[in-house]
Write an enzyme that holds these catalytic residues in place. Structure first.
Site, short mmCIF file in Angstrom:
data_model
loop_
_atom_site.label_atom_id
_atom_site.label_comp_id
_atom_site.label_asym_id
_atom_site.label_seq_id
_atom_site.Cartn_x
_atom_site.Cartn_y
_atom_site.Cartn_z
N ASP A 1 -5.05 0.14 8.75
CA ASP A 1 -4.72 0.01 7.27
C ASP A 1 -5.35 -1.13 6.54
OD1 ASP A 1 -3.70 2.47 6.91
OD2 ASP A 1 -1.44 1.70 7.08
N LYS B 1 0.94 -1.03 -0.15
CA LYS B 1 -0.05 0.10 -0.05
C LYS B 1 0.86 1.22 -0.06
CE LYS B 1 -0.61 1.89 3.70
NZ LYS B 1 -0.28 2.82 4.32
#
Length: 300
Positions: free
Chosen positions: A144, A17
């Protein structure tokens, strides 16, 4: 979504990410930070396999397996245990994690692995990824993890629970990690916000950027991204000054359009106008700094 050579096993990728932008709005009364971020995912990933087994286990392999340390508190197992609590009768199994992404690196490697575990368990048990129980477990596992479940470009707000998809073009990139771990808590501590503090003014909150629409060029996106920074970059530089060296190397590379840090660091990235520029830059930086982890590829 991948099949595996192990009989009855399933496999998923835990893609890195990357925070193309990261604005810290403020710190809430409960101690969590409200964030606004444009998130993309790279074409480099850990591989997670789930095989039939009567017990929930995790084995780590790959070039960075040792960096995982004790697996008993790994986010893969945490996500699996939380989902088993939320879904009675959930079938579990034996996970094998091939670790290739740096840890404590600002690219959500552990969160991506946990999200991959949730996708695998959803496939095994016939659950939808939109199942509220799975969504709640994702957020409970880590801030996240929700964005890593779909692993698609989006805006992320709140503490990570509010996601809106973005039509991001494929962005040629170079990612660098100096192989120095940076703890997220240390960076937020260096930022120094107390509960209730705001980092941005009310006018900034109201003036949220309008991101380019579908069909926009790389240049359009770079121009828009350049208007919003990563608020964690200055405190991260205090925690680990080598981040500045990494950014200097990226900004000095030929063809670079934008370079900044991802997440809380120490991974930094640069965007280029074409794949050739990214590959040439990545090769040059890797040759000059063989001690660094360097990946030339794409974000999407």
């Amino acid at each position: 979504m991948l099949a595996s050579t192990v009989t009855g096993a399933l496999q998923e990728q835990g893609r890195a990410k990357v925070n193309l932008t990261l604005r810290v709005v403020g710190r809430r009364a409960d101690g969590y930070h409200d964030l606004e971020s444009v998130v993309a995912f790279a074409d480099c990933a850990d591989q997670l396999t789930l095989a039939p087994s009567p017990e929930l286990t995790l084995t780590t392999t790959g070039p960075l397996a040792d960096a995982c340390g004790d697996t008993s508190d790994n986010l893969v197992l945490k996500a699996a245990r939380l989902l088993a609590e939320a879904v009675p009768g959930l079938t579990l199994g034996a996970f094998t994690l091939e670790k290739v992404l740096p840890v404590a690196a600002g690219i959500g490697g552990g969160s991506a692995d946990a999200a991959a575990a949730l996708r695998l368990l959803a496939r095994l048990n016939g659950l939808s990824l939109d199942d509220p129980r799975l969504q709640a477990v994702a957020l409970k596992t880590g801030a996240d993890v929700p964005v890593c479940v779909p692993s698609r470009a989006c805006t992320m707000t709140g503490v990570g629970e509010n996601l809106q998809p973005l039509a991001l073009p494929v962005l040629p990139c170079v990612m660098i990690n100096p192989r120095v771990p940076v703890a997220t808590k240390d960076v937020f501590q260096a930022l120094g916000l107390k509960p209730g503090d705001l980092l941005v003014g009310v006018s900034d909150v109201l003036a949220a950027p309008a991101w380019p629409k579908a069909g926009a060029s790389i240049g359009d996106w770079v121009a828009a991204l350049d208007q919003v920074k990563n608020d964690l970059e200055p405190p991260a530089l205090k925690v680990q000054p080598i981040i500045g060296t990494v950014l200097d190397a990226l900004r000095a590379s030929n063809g670079v359009l934008l370079a900044r840090m991802s997440g809380s660091g120490a991974t930094c990235f640069a965007i280029y106008g074409g794949d050739a520029d990214a590959k040439i830059a990545g090769a040059a930086i890797a040759a000059a700094h063989p001690e660094w982890w360097v990946h030339a590829g794409t974000l999407s």
